[in-house]
Scaffold this active site. Structure first.
Site, PDB file in Angstrom:
ATOM      1  N   SER A  67       0.833  -1.193   0.000  1.00  0.00           N
ATOM      2  CA  SER A  67       0.000   0.000   0.000  1.00  0.00           C
ATOM      3  C   SER A  67       0.868   1.245   0.000  1.00  0.00           C
ATOM      4  O   SER A  67       1.975   1.242   0.555  1.00  0.00           O
ATOM      5  CB  SER A  67      -0.881   0.006   1.260  1.00  0.00           C
ATOM      6  OG  SER A  67      -1.489   1.275   1.441  1.00  0.00           O
ATOM      7  N   TYR A 108      -3.044  -1.285   9.838  1.00  0.00           N
ATOM      8  CA  TYR A 108      -3.036  -1.783   8.459  1.00  0.00           C
ATOM      9  C   TYR A 108      -1.687  -1.531   7.789  1.00  0.00           C
ATOM     10  O   TYR A 108      -1.078  -2.433   7.199  1.00  0.00           O
ATOM     11  CB  TYR A 108      -4.163  -1.094   7.681  1.00  0.00           C
ATOM     12  CG  TYR A 108      -4.174  -1.361   6.201  1.00  0.00           C
ATOM     13  CD1 TYR A 108      -4.712  -2.537   5.686  1.00  0.00           C
ATOM     14  CD2 TYR A 108      -3.656  -0.427   5.300  1.00  0.00           C
ATOM     15  CE1 TYR A 108      -4.727  -2.777   4.317  1.00  0.00           C
ATOM     16  CE2 TYR A 108      -3.666  -0.651   3.940  1.00  0.00           C
ATOM     17  CZ  TYR A 108      -4.204  -1.829   3.447  1.00  0.00           C
ATOM     18  OH  TYR A 108      -4.221  -2.067   2.096  1.00  0.00           O
TER      19      TYR A 108
END
Length: 254
Positions: A146, A159
């Site tokens: 990400s 996350y």
């Protein structure tokens, strides 16, 4: 078509980024196995689209956060490969499956943390380990990370930490599997408008404006921006790309 008999396994391939990866791999002449957690119909739809294009495809159920299911999954995969593809090995593993999870540090519970950890790191680690004997020498592993590992946005600490672990893991994979000619790379999407995280970006004009203002190309990403990069990494053109983090974000927060 250089890859007529090559096979890629994509986790979380029923929709969003995984679906686009599957379709783009098929365009390159690579056969595809997608996994889905609950969206069986969506996964079957992806298989149908790929088969219509002339490639072979299959869909298998897998909860990537449940490591105890990996043994049975691997056996099912091998059976499916034998029955449908006439082989018992894959060439590429794309660890794409994931869920969104956004909370400020003081709101994060252990259950929330553990769910993210199991799906985004522990599951990826042990599924990769389990599939190493099924992966052909000279193949490749692509882990999806990400943009949040590079750009820190509040509410993403858990996350993004898991994704940071994935990036380190990928470099170790490249090092340890180099003797088998297996490459390992990370693709890090920026902000993408999909169902991910409950479609939080797609459903918020404010978030879209923030992303657009902070992206050199001036818009949020869409699923179709990502799949082709993964497909490229599964071709001979990318044979010397190894141990890298490739961010696909339109130039976010440069």
């Amino acid at each position: 078509m250089e890859n007529t008999n090559k096979i890629a396994l994509i986790t979380g391939g029923s929709r969003g980024l995984g679906k686009d990866m599957a379709l783009r791999l098929a365009e390159k002449g690579i056969n595809v196995v997608v996994t889905y957690n609950s969206q069986a119909d969506d996964a079957q739809n992806v298989v149908s689209q790929i088969e219509q294009s002339g490639q072979k495809a299959a869909a298998l159920q897998l909860n990537t956060g449940d490591t105890k299911s990996f043994e049975a999954f691997t056996e099912t995969l091998k059976q499916t490969l034998t029955d449908k593809f006439g082989t018992d090995h894959i060439d590429f593993l794309v660890n794409n499956a994931g869920i969104g999870g956004y909370k400020m540090l003081d709101e994060v519970t252990e259950d929330f943390f553990d769910e993210l950890f199991n799906i985004h790191f522990k599951g990826v680690y042990f599924l990769t380990q389990k599939l190493l004997p099924v992966l052909n020498d000279g193949g490749g592993i692509i882990n999806v990370s990400s943009g949040l590992t590079r750009v820190s946005l509040p509410r993403s600490s858990a996350y993004a930490s898991m994704k940071g672990a994935i990036e380190v893991f990928t470099r170790y994979l490249a090092k340890e599997l180099g003797a088998r000619g297996i490459r390992a790379n990370t693709v890090a999407p920026g902000a993408i408008m999909t169902d991910f995280g409950g479609g939080h970006l797609r459903n918020s004009e404010q978030s879209q404006k923030m992303v657009s203002d902070n992206t050199a190309l001036g818009r949020p990403g869409v699923a179709e921006d990502i799949g082709g990069v993964v497909a490229f990494l599964c071709t001979e053109d990318a044979r010397w790309v190894n141990g890298q983090r490739i961010e696909v974000s339109g130039g976010m927060a440069l």
